[in-house]
Design a protein around this motif. Structure first.
Motif, PDB file in Angstrom:
ATOM      1  N   GLU A  52       1.235  -0.292  22.788  1.00 49.79           N
ATOM      2  CA  GLU A  52       1.628   0.245  21.486  1.00 49.79           C
ATOM      3  C   GLU A  52       2.699   1.309  21.686  1.00 49.79           C
ATOM      4  N   ILE A  53       3.465   1.596  20.634  1.00 52.83           N
ATOM      5  CA  ILE A  53       4.517   2.610  20.736  1.00 52.83           C
ATOM      6  C   ILE A  53       3.915   3.964  21.118  1.00 52.83           C
ATOM      7  N   SER A  54       2.755   4.267  20.516  1.00 48.25           N
ATOM      8  CA  SER A  54       2.133   5.565  20.814  1.00 48.25           C
ATOM      9  C   SER A  54       1.781   5.680  22.287  1.00 48.25           C
ATOM     10  N   GLU A  55       1.288   4.582  22.868  1.00 47.50           N
ATOM     11  CA  GLU A  55       0.959   4.609  24.299  1.00 47.50           C
ATOM     12  C   GLU A  55       2.220   4.800  25.131  1.00 47.50           C
ATOM     13  N   LEU A  56       3.280   4.120  24.749  1.00 38.65           N
ATOM     14  CA  LEU A  56       4.543   4.257  25.486  1.00 38.65           C
ATOM     15  C   LEU A  56       5.066   5.700  25.394  1.00 38.65           C
ATOM     16  N   LYS A  57       4.916   6.293  24.196  1.00 35.54           N
ATOM     17  CA  LYS A  57       5.353   7.682  24.013  1.00 35.54           C
ATOM     18  C   LYS A  57       4.585   8.617  24.935  1.00 35.54           C
ATOM     19  N   GLU A  58       3.269   8.407  24.996  1.00 33.61           N
ATOM     20  CA  GLU A  58       2.442   9.244  25.884  1.00 33.61           C
ATOM     21  C   GLU A  58       2.852   9.059  27.338  1.00 33.61           C
ATOM     22  N   GLU A  59       3.088   7.788  27.702  1.00 33.92           N
ATOM     23  CA  GLU A  59       3.492   7.461  29.067  1.00 33.92           C
ATOM     24  C   GLU A  59       4.808   8.189  29.411  1.00 33.92           C
ATOM     25  N   LEU A  81      18.821  13.041  25.172  1.00 32.48           N
ATOM     26  CA  LEU A  81      17.490  12.728  25.708  1.00 32.48           C
ATOM     27  C   LEU A  81      16.666  11.954  24.679  1.00 32.48           C
ATOM     28  N   THR A  82      16.892  12.233  23.403  1.00 32.02           N
ATOM     29  CA  THR A  82      16.207  11.491  22.337  1.00 32.02           C
ATOM     30  C   THR A  82      16.602  10.008  22.385  1.00 32.02           C
ATOM     31  N   GLN A  83      17.893   9.772  22.540  1.00 35.64           N
ATOM     32  CA  GLN A  83      18.363   8.380  22.605  1.00 35.64           C
ATOM     33  C   GLN A  83      17.804   7.689  23.851  1.00 35.64           C
ATOM     34  N   PHE A  84      17.776   8.455  24.963  1.00 35.83           N
ATOM     35  CA  PHE A  84      17.230   7.912  26.211  1.00 35.83           C
ATOM     36  C   PHE A  84      15.781   7.477  25.997  1.00 35.83           C
ATOM     37  N   GLU A  85      15.015   8.309  25.316  1.00 34.35           N
ATOM     38  CA  GLU A  85      13.604   7.958  25.071  1.00 34.35           C
ATOM     39  C   GLU A  85      13.492   6.742  24.143  1.00 34.35           C
ATOM     40  N   TYR A  86      14.366   6.676  23.114  1.00 29.18           N
ATOM     41  CA  TYR A  86      14.394   5.479  22.265  1.00 29.18           C
ATOM     42  C   TYR A  86      14.604   4.228  23.124  1.00 29.18           C
ATOM     43  N   GLY A  87      15.524   4.348  24.090  1.00 28.84           N
ATOM     44  CA  GLY A  87      15.814   3.204  24.963  1.00 28.84           C
ATOM     45  C   GLY A  87      14.586   2.788  25.754  1.00 28.84           C
ATOM     46  N   PHE A  88      13.893   3.819  26.297  1.00 28.92           N
ATOM     47  CA  PHE A  88      12.661   3.581  27.058  1.00 28.92           C
ATOM     48  C   PHE A  88      11.618   2.865  26.190  1.00 28.92           C
ATOM     49  N   LEU A  89      11.443   3.353  24.984  1.00 24.73           N
ATOM     50  CA  LEU A  89      10.449   2.775  24.070  1.00 24.73           C
ATOM     51  C   LEU A  89      10.825   1.341  23.697  1.00 24.73           C
TER      52      LEU A  89
END
Lengths: 465, 465
Positions: free
Chosen positions: B15-22, B449-457
């Motif tokens: 889930e997105i939430s799990e990816l965010k936590e990761e 860094l926000t965009q980088f995290e979007y990419g990761f997600l």
């Protein structure tokens, strides 16, 4: 106006043979003085040489004073105009115009001998200014010295030698009107031109006027990515090219409205002279690399175009990237450098206005169009070959060279000549002795000693008869 | 071909939430590894950095190997292509394409911190390559690492990271056909593009092809005096401008015969998408400085021209003198740099030939016309927004960003993409996370860094469901 040709033969005069002997006797001293003058690096374009320019003016002052001329330095102390006169009551006046400044010597590494250490090799003297214009000035002054010494100078002589010819001649142009009384003359002798070919002594009967400007088309905030902006915005380089394309018709005619309104038909006598001028156009084509199809080639011969048809030329165009490889941009702006050669009766200010109006009209409204470096250098002039002063100078030139003389209307410009003609009231006689191979404005400038002697004989004969 | 959208929901997924936590848990390690990669100055344009390029390839080799990828370096030892795969039987294959080389850092004095010493200021990481393309590569690899660690990677993954993207990508272009079996895939993920605006996550559905060349018009032996030659010979600068003016009609249409023959009508669904794209053209006009009247403005909207109409752009034009003041010459030659953006179904070789034929036909016969720096970089590609792989990627991007997704057909070119599509057989998904303010190819390159995290997600979600 008493014309040169009106002088009666009752005067004493020096025969060509006597002038030749005089030159031979004084050859060493004449060349030595010429070399002294050349050693002064009077480069008007470089402020570091301001002192040298003043030295050159002072050098002329002392030489002319020693001959009995009354000398004045006009127009300030920085690169002053040397004015000198030696009047003889009731004799017509010849005004000689020349310049003592020279071009920069760069690139100095291409010179075979140092530019300001004159050296004779074969029939040539090598130095910056050897021809342009110190060589010409020196044979005129040497001839005057010879005539004065032998009491054979039969004219009132005025001399005007400026120090800014190579940088636009602003001082003389600004001062001339206020020196009107000083420079009044019956003829104006200008020795700063070339023969059209080595065996063809030339008197120049016409020169074109010139105006110039720089045009910039801008409006984009910066160079844009050609993928992101291409097809979205107009391209300043493309639009400038399209603007240039509006300046001429496919026939080569200038397409600026009203540009030909003041252009007068080519005089019949000039046409006749040009038809009979023995210039081999194949030699010209070989020299320039292409056939002579520029300008209004369908309607006028090359000599007619050169002497009597106006031009609008691109001297430079620059926009965007021109290095190796590919740079995919829409350039933010585009630059154009134009100059126009004008013909007799065209008004320079009016032509510049017509050009600017045309460019403004056809420029895309999205962009800003700006004009800079606007130069209104001067008008054209043209003389008839049958004018008595011209006939006499031509006869003299033929005598001293033993060759038939060419009358030439040229495409170049010496803006001071029509001004001198107008202010002095004298007929301009343009009789220079340069040759194509003299490398004017280039490394290894030189002047032929034979041509120098022709110049001495020509001036000596012209002013003693 | 099994498309990404065909995956059933029977798989486990993150889930997105799990990816965010990761991401939050491993943030420091992820950024630290990204910085390590950025410290390698792998500038492909400078042979002095060949060793650094190899170091970057080896660094990727060891990172990918540690994740369980089988890694090979392809195409030689100088700036090799890193190829890696981690296959899962019976699962569709995603091929990720990126590059490890970066642009030179010049002008280095304009950087606020050293280009190869990464520094975080606010929400941004500053370094050469922070975005292009090391930032994109690193969020992809970080997402893969997270999925593998959590046993949630549900796709076979192939990775192709080249080291010459900034210098033309010759090694990969030459090798790709022979690696056909290796690179076979169902989709090709390319993360090297930008959002059209900060709040508008973007999937690029089309890019243009590109060909380019340099044109020189010559024939005069040297720069000629504009008085002596003007009106006698044609002027290469003027003639080149006239030649440029033949390339387009006044309407902005390209006037090269046959140039539109293969251009297909804009697909109805693309037209519809573009009509509804919430891009404020006034903002674009403000950014470029002029109104969007370029190209075929009468017939197509700006987005239609950008995505689906070919262009012929002058990237540079240069002839004669463009410094201050006046230089009265007829320039000996004139140079033109052109590039053409091509649209789907146009053949690059054929377009280059049509362009050259046109220029040859309209060039004045007096001059020599020569072509050099001919580049046939590649064709265009275009996808339908309704393709299942695109729909799924778009849905994922909308989920992770919480914003509506833009579909964009762009005017730029990434020539490797249509080649990858053709050789791998996979549907290209162009989902980059760059923003206009990232200063790609310029001093102070950075990545949010926000965009980088979007990419990761985005990658984490895309490859786990």
């Amino acid at each position: 106006v008493v014309l040169l040709c009106a002088i009666t033969k009752s005067q004493s005069n020096m025969e060509i043979s006597e002038l030749k002997e005089e030159f031979a006797r004084n050859r060493e001293a004449i060349i030595s003085r010429w070399m002294d003058f050349l050693r002064i690096p009077s480069i008007s374009a470089q402020p570091a040489h301001d002192k040298d320019c003043l030295n050159a003016a002072n050098w002329l002052d002392s030489y002319l004073s020693s001959m009995g001329f009354a000398v004045e330095l006009l127009g300030g102390t920085n690169r002053p105009v040397v004015f000198a006169q030696r009047m003889i009551p009731n004799r017509p006046t010849v005004l000689f115009y020349g310049h003592y400044d020279v071009q920069p010597e760069d690139p100095v590494e291409l010179w075979d001998s140092p530019p300001f250490e004159p050296q004779i090799r074969g029939d040539r003297l090598y130095a910056r200014g050897a021809n342009d214009d110190k060589g010409h000035v020196m044979f005129v002054l040497a001839a005057l010295e010879a005539l004065i010494k032998n009491n054979q100078l039969n004219y009132s002589v005025k001399i005007l030698i400026e120090g800014e010819e190579e940088t636009g001649g602003k001082v003389i142009a600004a001062g001339l009107a206020s020196w009107r009384d000083k420079v009044k003359a019956d003829s104006v002798l200008v020795c700063d031109t070339m023969w059209v070919a080595p065996q063809l002594p030339t008197i120049v009967l016409g020169l074109k006027g010139i105006v110039a400007c720089t045009v910039e088309l801008s409006g984009l905030t910066k160079d844009l990515h050609s993928g992101l902006a291409g097809g979205l915005v107009k391209n300043p380089a493309t639009e400038l090219a399209r603007l240039v394309a509006t300046l001429h018709r496919p026939s080569g005619e200038i397409a600026i409205q009203g540009y030909y309104d003041e252009v007068v038909p080519i005089p019949a006598d000039a046409r006749e002279v040009m038809r009979n001028t023995p210039i081999d156009l194949r030699v010209v084509e070989q020299a320039v690399g292409v056939s002579l199809t520029g300008g209004e080639a369908d309607k006028f011969t090359p000599l007619e175009r050169l002497g009597f048809r106006p031009t609008v030329e691109v001297n430079g165009i620059n926009s965007g990237y021109s290095g190796p490889g590919t740079k995919t941009i829409v350039p933010s702006k585009a630059l154009l450098k134009l100059s126009c050669r004008l013909v007799p009766n065209q008004n320079p200010e009016k032509c510049m206005k017509l050009l600017q109006d045309h460019l403004q009209k056809y420029a895309p409204p999205e962009f800003k169009i700006e004009f800079s470096d606007i130069e209104i250098a001067g008008a054209a002039f043209s003389l008839s070959p049958s004018q008595p002063a011209i006939s006499r100078a031509s006869k003299t030139l033929a005598e001293v060279t033993g060759k038939p003389v060419i009358h030439s209307w040229q495409g170049g410009s010496i803006p001071i000549v029509p001004q001198l003609q107008q202010v002095s009231g004298g007929v301009p006689i343009l009789a220079g002795f340069g040759l194509e191979q003299d490398n004017l404005h280039a490394p290894n400038e030189s002047f032929s000693l034979t041509q120098f002697e022709y110049g001495f004989l020509f001036v000596g004969r012209l002013l003693s008869t």
